[in-house]
Design an enzyme around this catalytic site. Structure first.
Site, PDB file in Angstrom:
ATOM      1  N   ILE A  78       0.836  -1.207   0.000  1.00 29.77           N
ATOM      2  CA  ILE A  78       0.000   0.000   0.000  1.00 29.77           C
ATOM      3  C   ILE A  78       0.869   1.255   0.000  1.00 29.77           C
ATOM      4  O   ILE A  78       0.616   2.202  -0.740  1.00 29.77           O
ATOM      5  CB  ILE A  78      -0.948   0.021   1.227  1.00 29.77           C
ATOM      6  CG1 ILE A  78      -1.814  -1.241   1.257  1.00 29.77           C
ATOM      7  CG2 ILE A  78      -1.816   1.285   1.240  1.00 29.77           C
ATOM      8  CD1 ILE A  78      -2.703  -1.451   0.053  1.00 29.77           C
TER       9      ILE A  78
ATOM     10  N   ASP B 110      11.596   3.146   4.161  1.00 26.90           N
ATOM     11  CA  ASP B 110      11.457   1.721   4.486  1.00 26.90           C
ATOM     12  C   ASP B 110      12.720   1.268   5.201  1.00 26.90           C
ATOM     13  O   ASP B 110      13.821   1.757   4.903  1.00 26.90           O
ATOM     14  CB  ASP B 110      11.247   0.903   3.207  1.00 26.90           C
ATOM     15  CG  ASP B 110      10.568  -0.432   3.506  1.00 26.90           C
ATOM     16  OD1 ASP B 110       9.371  -0.569   3.189  1.00 26.90           O
ATOM     17  OD2 ASP B 110      11.238  -1.322   4.074  1.00 26.90           O
TER      18      ASP B 110
ATOM     19  N   THR C 113      -5.068   5.237  17.035  1.00 27.84           N
ATOM     20  CA  THR C 113      -4.742   6.624  16.671  1.00 27.84           C
ATOM     21  C   THR C 113      -4.649   7.488  17.938  1.00 27.84           C
ATOM     22  O   THR C 113      -3.720   8.294  18.091  1.00 27.84           O
ATOM     23  CB  THR C 113      -5.794   7.188  15.690  1.00 27.84           C
ATOM     24  OG1 THR C 113      -5.975   6.228  14.644  1.00 27.84           O
ATOM     25  CG2 THR C 113      -5.362   8.516  15.089  1.00 27.84           C
TER      26      THR C 113
ATOM     27  N   LYS D  72     -12.653  -0.076   8.932  1.00 28.67           N
ATOM     28  CA  LYS D  72     -11.753  -0.957   8.174  1.00 28.67           C
ATOM     29  C   LYS D  72     -11.899  -2.419   8.626  1.00 28.67           C
ATOM     30  O   LYS D  72     -12.000  -3.338   7.816  1.00 28.67           O
ATOM     31  CB  LYS D  72     -10.302  -0.492   8.384  1.00 28.67           C
ATOM     32  CG  LYS D  72      -9.249  -1.435   7.873  1.00 28.67           C
ATOM     33  CD  LYS D  72      -9.221  -1.450   6.369  1.00 28.67           C
ATOM     34  CE  LYS D  72      -8.303  -2.527   5.833  1.00 28.67           C
ATOM     35  NZ  LYS D  72      -8.252  -2.533   4.389  1.00 28.67           N
TER      36      LYS D  72
ATOM     37  N   CYS E 264      -5.240  -9.597   4.926  1.00 23.19           N
ATOM     38  CA  CYS E 264      -6.252  -8.654   5.427  1.00 23.19           C
ATOM     39  C   CYS E 264      -7.446  -9.395   6.005  1.00 23.19           C
ATOM     40  O   CYS E 264      -7.729  -9.327   7.192  1.00 23.19           O
ATOM     41  CB  CYS E 264      -6.722  -7.753   4.297  1.00 23.19           C
ATOM     42  SG  CYS E 264      -5.356  -7.000   3.425  1.00 23.19           S
TER      43      CYS E 264
ATOM     44  N   ARG F 231       1.066 -15.094   0.488  1.00 24.38           N
ATOM     45  CA  ARG F 231       0.992 -14.807   1.925  1.00 24.38           C
ATOM     46  C   ARG F 231      -0.311 -15.319   2.528  1.00 24.38           C
ATOM     47  O   ARG F 231      -1.374 -15.086   1.989  1.00 24.38           O
ATOM     48  CB  ARG F 231       1.130 -13.302   2.172  1.00 24.38           C
ATOM     49  CG  ARG F 231       2.550 -12.822   1.886  1.00 24.38           C
ATOM     50  CD  ARG F 231       2.705 -11.349   2.110  1.00 24.38           C
ATOM     51  NE  ARG F 231       1.861 -10.580   1.221  1.00 24.38           N
ATOM     52  CZ  ARG F 231       1.659  -9.278   1.348  1.00 24.38           C
ATOM     53  NH1 ARG F 231       2.212  -8.617   2.335  1.00 24.38           N
ATOM     54  NH2 ARG F 231       0.911  -8.635   0.486  1.00 24.38           N
TER      55      ARG F 231
HETATM   56  N1  SAJ Z   1     -12.581 -15.595  -1.205  1.00 27.22           N
HETATM   57  C1  SAJ Z   1     -13.441 -16.686  -1.198  1.00 27.22           C
HETATM   58  N2  SAJ Z   1     -14.695 -16.541  -1.733  1.00 27.22           N
HETATM   59  C2  SAJ Z   1     -15.116 -15.363  -2.272  1.00 27.22           C
HETATM   60  C3  SAJ Z   1     -14.236 -14.246  -2.254  1.00 27.22           C
HETATM   61  C4  SAJ Z   1     -12.974 -14.396  -1.716  1.00 27.22           C
HETATM   62  O1  SAJ Z   1     -13.100 -17.776  -0.729  1.00 27.22           O
HETATM   63  O2  SAJ Z   1     -16.251 -15.322  -2.746  1.00 27.22           O
HETATM   64  C5  SAJ Z   1     -11.214 -15.745  -0.611  1.00 27.22           C
HETATM   65  C6  SAJ Z   1     -10.089 -15.499  -1.603  1.00 27.22           C
HETATM   66  O3  SAJ Z   1      -9.790 -16.649  -2.359  1.00 27.22           O
HETATM   67  C7  SAJ Z   1      -8.959 -15.114  -0.658  1.00 27.22           C
HETATM   68  C8  SAJ Z   1      -9.691 -14.361   0.466  1.00 27.22           C
HETATM   69  O4  SAJ Z   1     -11.043 -14.733   0.350  1.00 27.22           O
HETATM   70  O5  SAJ Z   1      -8.329 -16.254  -0.116  1.00 27.22           O
HETATM   71  C9  SAJ Z   1      -9.543 -12.858   0.409  1.00 27.22           C
HETATM   72  O6  SAJ Z   1      -9.674 -12.407  -0.923  1.00 27.22           O
HETATM   73  P1  SAJ Z   1     -10.505 -11.086  -1.334  1.00 27.22           P
HETATM   74  O7  SAJ Z   1     -10.447 -10.935  -2.804  1.00 27.22           O
HETATM   75  O8  SAJ Z   1     -11.848 -11.155  -0.739  1.00 27.22           O
HETATM   76  O9  SAJ Z   1      -9.789  -9.903  -0.564  1.00 27.22           O
HETATM   77  P2  SAJ Z   1      -8.267  -9.341  -0.423  1.00 27.22           P
HETATM   78  O10 SAJ Z   1      -7.687  -9.917   0.828  1.00 27.22           O
HETATM   79  O11 SAJ Z   1      -7.479  -9.455  -1.664  1.00 27.22           O
HETATM   80  O12 SAJ Z   1      -8.604  -7.781  -0.216  1.00 27.22           O
HETATM   81  C10 SAJ Z   1      -9.482  -7.376   0.839  1.00 27.22           C
HETATM   82  C11 SAJ Z   1     -10.533  -6.417   0.265  1.00 27.22           C
HETATM   83  N3  SAJ Z   1     -11.589  -6.189   1.248  1.00 27.22           N
HETATM   84  C12 SAJ Z   1     -12.893  -6.381   0.957  1.00 27.22           C
HETATM   85  O13 SAJ Z   1     -13.280  -6.786  -0.115  1.00 27.22           O
HETATM   86  C13 SAJ Z   1     -13.869  -6.061   2.044  1.00 27.22           C
HETATM   87  C14 SAJ Z   1      -9.862  -5.105  -0.099  1.00 27.22           C
HETATM   88  O14 SAJ Z   1     -10.806  -4.150  -0.520  1.00 27.22           O
HETATM   89  C15 SAJ Z   1      -9.091  -4.548   1.121  1.00 27.22           C
HETATM   90  O15 SAJ Z   1      -8.429  -3.331   0.801  1.00 27.22           O
HETATM   91  C16 SAJ Z   1      -8.037  -5.570   1.479  1.00 27.22           C
HETATM   92  O16 SAJ Z   1      -8.725  -6.773   1.862  1.00 27.22           O
HETATM   93  C17 SAJ Z   1      -7.196  -5.003   2.630  1.00 27.22           C
HETATM   94  O17 SAJ Z   1      -6.090  -4.521   2.343  1.00 27.22           O
HETATM   95  O18 SAJ Z   1      -7.679  -4.949   3.767  1.00 27.22           O
END
Ligand code: SAJ
Length: 402
Positions: free
Chosen positions: A13, A32, A125, A203, A257, A326
């Site tokens: 980020i 960093d 914060t 968040k 996340c 990760r």
């Molecule tokens: N996953 C499932 N089924 C689904 C959707 C996702 O099993 O229907 C799994 C994915 O395979 C993965 C995990 O969930 O293992 C997370 O993937 P993701 O695409 O849902 O999310 P991240 O971790 O890539 O990003 C999330 C996002 N948060 C939300 O959608 C609420 C992103 O917007 C955030 O900025 C990010 O976390 C973060 O940095 O917190």
């Protein structure tokens, strides 16, 4: 270069955020602790995989608006974008936020804006505000302090950094307004003001909400497996209801996340966060269940054919079409399967990376051809076009064949 903005943390980020700000002609110093990362960025190169980021960084560095260093120097705005992992017992570890803050405290002066973007437990914060004023009491009331979480999706970061709405919570109203004015220069999405605690909680709630919804889909997949119902068809049909939108089951929930943030709530409010805590358990259990299923399939094969099967494990990344391993449930499953292996042959497949320090990777087409058992762990696009011959035993945990 005299920076207007200092960002602490040049990871997934911090780096895109720094590059975005610098691309607007604002002088940014990115900090960093890792000298190699700093050197790489100063050469205009990047250390992470993210579409379009390389060009933006390279341009900002060559134009002189973006520079990296291992130490901060005085600026007007400080952004804290460091990781907040958890300790062994799922207790959030804010020591990086604390260390980053201590690094800028000597540089702070009246009127400066200090913003935390790192995912943080509620109250962080305010804790940092106290820390700052305990060491610089003469600044009390003269700094602007706010929390503004990022919400970008890995793989689509440069677009979402600009287009997504942001929640911005100051420790007081002036801080909120100052932080909103700062982000307004770089973000096209709407900027919603609130207080710091609500922004922190927001968040955590966003990611917990997704975790809970995925847990529901994963729970359905376990029930359907026993009830002999195709879960993908079931979800597709249920989603035809105008107010139902069930997510997709998978081999577990990974990444840095969604599989982490809910613990920040559960750890502080264990009695009140039953659903959030249970969702974590369900999603973790799903990975364990997948590993057991594979083990069972291998035993069945051996009993039937009188020889050990060759197994292809398709995908290691934490979600489709990325190279990020990760907190990956697929990697956890592969590890477990290999640990339980009795010298059978396995093909580990991850088309988004060339090589891995632990696993010998096999090309996905070759693996499918040679394997007796094909296990789909991650729904990478490549896998969806594969023709799989009838004689293969297939375990599809991520809906490739749906
Ligand atoms: N996953 C499932 N089924 C689904 C959707 C996702 O099993 O229907 C799994 C994915 O395979 C993965 C995990 O969930 O293992 C997370 O993937 P993701 O695409 O849902 O999310 P991240 O971790 O890539 O990003 C999330 C996002 N948060 C939300 O959608 C609420 C992103 O917007 C955030 O900025 C990010 O976390 C973060 O940095 O917190």
């Amino acid at each position: 270069m005299k920076p207007e903005v200092v960002t602490i943390g040049l990871g997934y980020i911090g780096l895109p955020t720094s590059a975005l700000i610098a691309s607007h002609g604002t002088n940014v110093l990115g900090v960093d602790i890792n000298q190699k990362i700093v050197d790489k960025i100063n050469q205009g190169k990047i250390h992470i995989v993210e579409p379009d980021l390389d060009q933006i960084v390279s341009k900002a560095v060559s134009n002189g608006f973006f520079k990296a260093s291992t130490a901060p120097i005085s600026a007007g705005v400080y952004l804290i974008v460091v990781p907040t992992p958890f300790k062994g017992n799922h207790e959030p570890d804010i020591s990086f936020v604390e260390a980053a803050t201590k690094g800028v405290i000597p540089l702070l002066k009246k009127g400066d804006l200090y913003i935390i973007e790192s995912t943080s437990p509620i109250g962080t914060t305010e804790k940092m505000q106290k820390l700052i004023y305990s060491l610089r009491p003469e600044l009390e009331g003269h700094l602007h302090i706010a929390y503004c979480p990022e919400r970008v999706l890995p793989g689509n970061v440069m677009h979402e950094l600009v287009e997504n709405d942001r929640v911005i919570g100051g420790v007081d109203e002036v801080s909120t307004q100052k932080a909103i004015a700062f982000y307004a220069k770089y973000v096209k999405g709407e900027l919603h003001g609130t207080n710091a605690r609500t922004a922190e909680m927001c968040k955590l709630v966003e990611n917990s909400s997704r975790d809970v919804q995925i847990a529901f889909a994963n729970e359905l997949s376990l029930i359907c497996d026993k009830a002999d119902i195709n879960v993908w068809e079931l979800i597709n049909l249920a989603n035809k209801h105008p107010r139902v939108n069930i997510l997709q089951p998978g081999c577990g929930v990974g990444g840095h996340c969604i599989a982490v943030d809910p613990y920040f709530i559960v750890n502080d409010y264990p009695m009140e966060s039953k659903i959030i805590g249970t969702a974590r358990e369900v999603n973790n259990y799903k990975s364990f269940w997948c590993a057991e299923k594979i083990q069972n399939e291998k035993l069945q094969f051996e009993l039937k054919h009188g020889r050990k099967p060759k197994t292809a494990l398709m995908g290691l990344a934490f979600k489709p079409n990325i190279d990020d391993l990760r907190e990956s449930p697929a990697k956890y499953i592969a590890q477990k399967v290999l640990q339980n292996s009795n010298n059978e042959e396995h093909f580990i497949v991850e088309p988004n990376i060339d090589s891995h320090s632990v696993y010998k990777l096999t090309d996905y087409k070759e693996a499918i051809n040679k394997a007796d058992i094909v296990v789909f762990l991650v729904a990478h696009s490549e896998f969806k076009t594969l023709k799989i011959s009838q004689n293969k035993n297939v375990l599809d945990f991520c809906g490739i064949l749906k």
